[in-house]
Design a protein around this motif. Structure first.
Motif, PDB file in Angstrom:
ATOM      1  N   ASP A  45      44.373  39.370  91.360  1.00 27.19           N
ATOM      2  CA  ASP A  45      43.752  38.959  92.491  1.00 27.19           C
ATOM      3  C   ASP A  45      42.465  38.321  92.021  1.00 27.19           C
ATOM      4  O   ASP A  45      41.791  37.226  92.559  1.00 27.19           O
ATOM      5  N   SER A  46      41.859  38.632  90.728  1.00 27.24           N
ATOM      6  CA  SER A  46      40.772  38.283  90.462  1.00 27.24           C
ATOM      7  C   SER A  46      40.672  36.890  89.337  1.00 27.24           C
ATOM      8  O   SER A  46      39.682  36.563  88.732  1.00 27.24           O
ATOM      9  N   GLY A  47      41.693  36.337  89.320  1.00 27.56           N
ATOM     10  CA  GLY A  47      42.137  35.123  88.485  1.00 27.56           C
ATOM     11  C   GLY A  47      42.604  35.408  87.157  1.00 27.56           C
ATOM     12  O   GLY A  47      42.903  36.390  86.843  1.00 27.56           O
ATOM     13  N   PRO A  48      42.575  34.212  86.475  1.00 31.13           N
ATOM     14  CA  PRO A  48      43.472  34.235  85.216  1.00 31.13           C
ATOM     15  C   PRO A  48      42.522  34.763  84.155  1.00 31.13           C
ATOM     16  O   PRO A  48      43.005  34.936  83.037  1.00 31.13           O
ATOM     17  N   TYR A  49      41.266  34.693  84.033  1.00 35.09           N
ATOM     18  CA  TYR A  49      40.302  35.156  82.971  1.00 35.09           C
ATOM     19  C   TYR A  49      40.723  36.388  82.333  1.00 35.09           C
ATOM     20  O   TYR A  49      40.895  36.485  81.317  1.00 35.09           O
ATOM     21  N   TYR A  50      41.224  37.532  83.220  1.00 30.64           N
ATOM     22  CA  TYR A  50      41.350  38.719  82.581  1.00 30.64           C
ATOM     23  C   TYR A  50      42.449  38.849  81.948  1.00 30.64           C
ATOM     24  O   TYR A  50      42.424  39.513  80.904  1.00 30.64           O
ATOM     25  N   LEU A  51      43.581  38.083  82.290  1.00 32.80           N
ATOM     26  CA  LEU A  51      44.528  37.966  81.510  1.00 32.80           C
ATOM     27  C   LEU A  51      44.475  37.221  80.112  1.00 32.80           C
ATOM     28  O   LEU A  51      45.093  37.438  79.198  1.00 32.80           O
ATOM     29  N   GLY A  52      43.972  36.113  80.432  1.00 32.84           N
ATOM     30  CA  GLY A  52      43.449  35.145  79.443  1.00 32.84           C
ATOM     31  C   GLY A  52      42.942  35.807  78.214  1.00 32.84           C
ATOM     32  O   GLY A  52      43.301  35.519  77.075  1.00 32.84           O
ATOM     33  N   THR A  53      41.859  36.631  78.637  1.00 35.03           N
ATOM     34  CA  THR A  53      41.129  37.221  77.509  1.00 35.03           C
ATOM     35  C   THR A  53      41.655  38.621  77.263  1.00 35.03           C
ATOM     36  O   THR A  53      41.199  39.250  76.212  1.00 35.03           O
ATOM     37  N   GLY A  54      42.585  39.230  78.029  1.00 33.13           N
ATOM     38  CA  GLY A  54      42.763  40.411  77.777  1.00 33.13           C
ATOM     39  C   GLY A  54      41.891  41.565  77.866  1.00 33.13           C
ATOM     40  O   GLY A  54      41.740  42.586  77.358  1.00 33.13           O
ATOM     41  N   SER A  85      49.310  48.641  85.257  1.00 29.25           N
ATOM     42  CA  SER A  85      48.507  47.609  84.881  1.00 29.25           C
ATOM     43  C   SER A  85      47.165  47.980  84.497  1.00 29.25           C
ATOM     44  O   SER A  85      46.260  47.430  84.875  1.00 29.25           O
ATOM     45  N   CYS A  86      47.287  48.557  83.462  1.00 31.49           N
ATOM     46  CA  CYS A  86      45.670  49.352  82.763  1.00 31.49           C
ATOM     47  C   CYS A  86      45.141  48.047  82.262  1.00 31.49           C
ATOM     48  O   CYS A  86      45.626  47.006  81.878  1.00 31.49           O
ATOM     49  N   GLY A  87      43.799  47.990  82.577  1.00 27.73           N
ATOM     50  CA  GLY A  87      42.700  47.312  81.976  1.00 27.73           C
ATOM     51  C   GLY A  87      42.966  45.681  82.753  1.00 27.73           C
ATOM     52  O   GLY A  87      42.525  44.740  82.342  1.00 27.73           O
ATOM     53  N   THR A  88      43.143  45.787  83.876  1.00 24.88           N
ATOM     54  CA  THR A  88      43.553  44.527  85.068  1.00 24.88           C
ATOM     55  C   THR A  88      44.607  43.965  84.904  1.00 24.88           C
ATOM     56  O   THR A  88      45.206  43.848  85.917  1.00 24.88           O
ATOM     57  N   SER A  89      44.606  43.547  83.719  1.00 27.24           N
ATOM     58  CA  SER A  89      46.073  42.531  83.541  1.00 27.24           C
ATOM     59  C   SER A  89      47.282  43.175  83.038  1.00 27.24           C
ATOM     60  O   SER A  89      48.142  42.348  82.775  1.00 27.24           O
ATOM     61  N   GLY A  90      47.006  44.276  82.399  1.00 27.31           N
ATOM     62  CA  GLY A  90      48.095  45.120  81.870  1.00 27.31           C
ATOM     63  C   GLY A  90      48.610  44.686  80.479  1.00 27.31           C
ATOM     64  O   GLY A  90      49.816  44.846  80.135  1.00 27.31           O
ATOM     65  N   THR A  91      47.404  43.910  79.935  1.00 26.94           N
ATOM     66  CA  THR A  91      47.983  43.563  78.514  1.00 26.94           C
ATOM     67  C   THR A  91      47.997  44.957  77.395  1.00 26.94           C
ATOM     68  O   THR A  91      47.448  45.644  77.809  1.00 26.94           O
ATOM     69  N   ASP A  92      48.582  44.729  76.437  1.00 26.09           N
ATOM     70  CA  ASP A  92      48.276  45.661  75.217  1.00 26.09           C
ATOM     71  C   ASP A  92      47.097  46.319  75.116  1.00 26.09           C
ATOM     72  O   ASP A  92      46.759  47.382  74.737  1.00 26.09           O
ATOM     73  N   ALA A  93      46.159  45.197  74.880  1.00 34.34           N
ATOM     74  CA  ALA A  93      44.747  45.564  74.765  1.00 34.34           C
ATOM     75  C   ALA A  93      44.219  46.484  75.896  1.00 34.34           C
ATOM     76  O   ALA A  93      43.441  47.287  75.755  1.00 34.34           O
ATOM     77  N   GLY A  94      44.479  46.200  77.342  1.00 37.21           N
ATOM     78  CA  GLY A  94      44.325  46.719  78.243  1.00 37.21           C
ATOM     79  C   GLY A  94      44.711  48.377  78.273  1.00 37.21           C
ATOM     80  O   GLY A  94      43.861  48.946  78.759  1.00 37.21           O
ATOM     81  N   GLU A 429      43.677  29.203  83.132  1.00 34.23           N
ATOM     82  CA  GLU A 429      44.524  28.906  84.185  1.00 34.23           C
ATOM     83  C   GLU A 429      46.058  29.496  84.088  1.00 34.23           C
ATOM     84  O   GLU A 429      46.240  29.894  83.024  1.00 34.23           O
ATOM     85  N   PHE A 430      46.443  30.327  85.341  1.00 36.08           N
ATOM     86  CA  PHE A 430      47.645  30.775  85.321  1.00 36.08           C
ATOM     87  C   PHE A 430      48.719  29.770  85.156  1.00 36.08           C
ATOM     88  O   PHE A 430      48.656  28.676  85.696  1.00 36.08           O
ATOM     89  N   VAL A 431      49.825  29.906  84.033  1.00 36.86           N
ATOM     90  CA  VAL A 431      50.724  28.736  83.924  1.00 36.86           C
ATOM     91  C   VAL A 431      52.059  29.110  83.966  1.00 36.86           C
ATOM     92  O   VAL A 431      53.259  28.542  83.926  1.00 36.86           O
ATOM     93  N   LEU A 432      52.412  30.667  84.077  1.00 36.71           N
ATOM     94  CA  LEU A 432      53.760  31.127  84.296  1.00 36.71           C
ATOM     95  C   LEU A 432      54.017  31.766  85.658  1.00 36.71           C
ATOM     96  O   LEU A 432      53.129  32.821  85.984  1.00 36.71           O
ATOM     97  N   ASN A 433      54.818  31.382  86.218  1.00 38.29           N
ATOM     98  CA  ASN A 433      55.199  31.989  87.668  1.00 38.29           C
ATOM     99  C   ASN A 433      56.848  31.923  87.624  1.00 38.29           C
ATOM    100  O   ASN A 433      57.464  31.240  88.310  1.00 38.29           O
ATOM    101  N   HIS A 434      57.324  32.739  86.727  1.00 35.73           N
ATOM    102  CA  HIS A 434      58.602  32.724  86.076  1.00 35.73           C
ATOM    103  C   HIS A 434      59.249  33.888  86.207  1.00 35.73           C
ATOM    104  O   HIS A 434      58.567  34.883  86.031  1.00 35.73           O
TER     105      HIS A 434
END
Length: 453
Positions: A45-54, A85-94, A429-434
């Motif tokens: 919901d908060s946009g692509p920054y958190y996934l992009g940066t982990g 979905s730990c750490g907002t985006s659920g990356t390994d770093a999160g 930016e989000f680029v995957l919706n697959h």
């Protein structure tokens, strides 16, 4: 041999870990017989920054506060705690970030709980393009786009979480997961029917959002063989058939169906009935298994660098012609940038947002007449930070003194900060919706059970 229970009670204290909740509501959930605590830890919901940066959008202290209360509750009641979905985006770093906080709390509190982490980050090189298909409105995916992502995650269903619980975990910290999987995993593991489980998980995903007072804390869902019952954890709060049914409108294309990795929730025949002034009973939900299990992919990439300026207009003459003034500002920025630093429109881009006028709804805003004051945000984007800042600085005099064409004086507008330009860094930016077709629900995810006993 252990037998499955007749019902499972799911305690959801809040819609997102770190948002805070009244401690007494969790205590009441335990008193009502909660069998598992489930809470979401992130969102797009908060946009692509958190996934992009982990990185996480929540404060570490806020996550630690909530975790401390929930870990104590889980240990006291002897029930599992699941965070998705730990750490907002659920990356390994999160996941590692939340796991580090958890270990500190377990050590400080002297709690004997076994921790499992589930990792969902994906490497672009490991993904088979032939098994990836787009979700509307996205198009086919190419290797260049996939490789451009700074982070990619797969969105797990309940199966990896259930695997961690089966392996003996007391606390499960999962990477990117569907909001519903977090609450559905334990009751599905205990043999509850899929229809009521998935529907209940959807209703409780945001905690108290399905109540008449969402600020009062979370909810308890009791799932059994024929349906489920929802009640608030705060005794002064209430669920109604309307408040519960309405949550199927939240973040869904169709309020009667919702797709999960393993299939589709079908609630068109569901009946919502008030048991009393606080509790709602729901029956008639179904779950249709999919012929092919799929995992949604989320990915973000850098799309440039951004510099922001913000000024405010109180001059009634300009506010009466705000569209004319904005068009002139846009025209002058393009001309001044070309004349001073020699950049064409293809070398950068900019956006003008008018807060207090139409920044939120744009052309859909029903308001008429001039506003009392307007905040003007200039967002400049370029391939590098220096260029974005240079363009914003060229625009600085215009954002301070630009008159309308019919004014015979220079107005003074009000910058919000000094310096007026704020460098925002990389923009994502989000680029995957697959989705990717998988042979196993757990194949993209890695479950790590810590031997801390």
């Amino acid at each position: 041999m252990a037998t499955n229970p007749d019902s499972v009670r799911i305690l959801v204290p809040v819609g997102m870990l770190g948002a805070g909740f009244p401690p007494e509501t969790v205590e009441r959930g335990l008193a009502l017989g909660a069998d598992v605590i489930a809470v979401d830890g992130g969102s797009t919901d908060s946009g692509p920054y958190y996934l992009g940066t982990g990185t996480a959008k929540t404060a570490r202290a806020a996550v630690a506060r909530d975790l401390r209360l929930l870990l104590r509750a889980a240990a006291t009641a002897g029930i599992p705690l699941i965070v998705g979905s730990c750490g907002t985006s659920g990356t390994d770093a999160g996941v590692d970030w939340v796991a580090g906080i958890t270990r500190e709390i377990l050590a400080a509190e002297g709690l004997d709980l076994r921790l499992a982490t589930i990792y969902s980050s994906q490497q672009a090189a490991d993904l088979d393009l032939d098994r990836i298909r787009p979700l509307p409105p996205a198009g086919d995916l190419d290797r260049v786009t996939l490789d451009s992502c700074t982070n990619i995650v797969g969105m797990m269903g309940h199966e990896p979480i259930a695997a961690a619980l089966t392996a003996g975990a007391d606390v499960v910290l999962a990477g990117r997961a569907t909001d519903t999987a977090v609450a559905a995993a334990y009751p599905l593991l205990k043999g509850m029917p899929a229809g009521p489980v998935w529907h209940a998980a959807k209703i409780v995903e945001c905690g108290g959002q399905c109540t008449t007072n969402p600020r009062a804390g979370g909810v308890l869902a009791t799932v059994d063989a024929t349906g489920f019952t929802i009640e608030p954890l705060d005794p002064t709060n209430a669920c109604t058939p309307t408040s519960v049914a309405a949550h199927m409108l939240y973040e869904t294309v169709n309020p009667f169906t919702m797709r999960e990795p393993a299939g589709t929730i079908e609630v068109g025949d569901a009946v919502y009935r008030a048991l009393d002034e606080r509790r709602v009973r729901v029956e008639g939900s179904r779950f249709e298994p999919a012929a092919q299990h799929t995992i949604k992919l989320e990915g973000a990439r850098i799309t440039g660098y951004e510099t922001m300026s913000f000024t405010a207009i109180r001059d009634p003459h300009i506010l009466g012609q705000i569209d004319t003034w904005t068009a002139l500002l846009r025209k002058m920025i393009i001309e001044w940038v070309a004349g001073t630093i020699g950049l064409g429109e293809g070398d950068y881009s900019f956006d003008i947002r008018r807060y207090g006028y139409d920044a939120i709804l744009g052309d859909l805003d029903p308001a008429t007449g001039p506003p009392r004051e307007v905040g003007v945000m200039l967002l400049v984007r370029a391939a590098d930070q220096a260029t974005a800042t240079a363009v914003a600085k060229v625009a600085n005099p215009l954002m301070l003194h630009l008159p309308t064409p019919d004014m015979d004086y220079l107005p003074s507008l009000a910058f919000a900060t000094s310096p007026a330009e704020t460098e925002r860094g990389a923009v994502y930016e989000f680029v995957l919706n697959h989705v990717v077709e998988v042979s196993s629900p757990t194949s993209l995810f890695r479950v790590c059970l810590e031997d801390n006993r």
